[in-house]
Design a protein around this motif. Sequence first.
Motif: not given
Length: 310
Positions: A106-114, A139-147
């Motif tokens: 999901d490039g639009a939301a940060r998941s919990a570390a666990a 999505h407006p909050r898309f962050n490609p770094g999530q990959g």
Amino acid sequence: MSAEKLADRTPEEAATRAGYVLLAGLPNAGKSTLLNTLVGEHLSIVTAKAQTTWQRVAGIRTERNAQMIFLDTPGIIAAEQLLHRSMVAEAEWAGSEADVAIVVVDGAARSAAAQRERLFDFVRRLRCPTVVAVNKSDHPRFNPGQGTVRDGHRETPALTVSAKKATGIDELLEFVRPHLPESPFLYPEDHIATAPARFFVQELIRETVFEHFHQEIPYSVAVRVEEFRESEDPVYIAAALYAERKSQKGMLIGKRGTGIRVVGGDARRKIEHFLGRRVYLDLWVKVWDGWRRKKEGLMTFGYSVPDDVG
């Protein structure tokens, strides 16, 4: 495939590739939407709620010289109860059988570390060519770094996609095709799924429950088609919704039956679209106390049972 079988193939077969492509990721990453986009048909449950895929769903995309069997799997989650352990087992099994893996993030939301660490652990265990699909580029909050996936034994490429808008799909397929093994097609070219129609009928009913109910209700309901008479017009389908508690049964039925009528009407329209035929849908609500925590319950509804469960 043996050397003898390879030698016996026709020129047309020799030019084809076919194999299994895993879709894996954390809950709500968009795996099911991506499967539906890749296949061009609504096969897998899609709702705003997380953890709606409980079994692997196989969808088939056949092109001129490539057949890809995409395996949508439950999200990688902490196995807190028997049903959750069954869901993780589905993803693990699919990973062990896959020829190629697409890890959907999901490039639009940060998941919990666990949660991220569980995904990293899963990716590290994959032994097939793997690509990360950084989803939700619309999505407006898309962050490609999530990959970015920390994978200790190899570099994992990342591609930007939007399963909802069907962008980036061509690039994803370009990665998959050359990694498929040379093989004749595994299924007829006009097939889009490996499961029978009644499986998808059950899933469409369960999806509708997720759309109309909240909190623990949809996560406590299993669906089983008990009659499926295709020879009739309209097609007659009788299905039972199994709740875990009597109080949940009352909520599903609703005051004067309004709840189950709404679910039945919406589910019938979906099923008619899927089958391309008129449908008479007969729904019943039953109670099976704690079915998610029982081996017999999982087996009855077609869910995997972990090997260590007696």
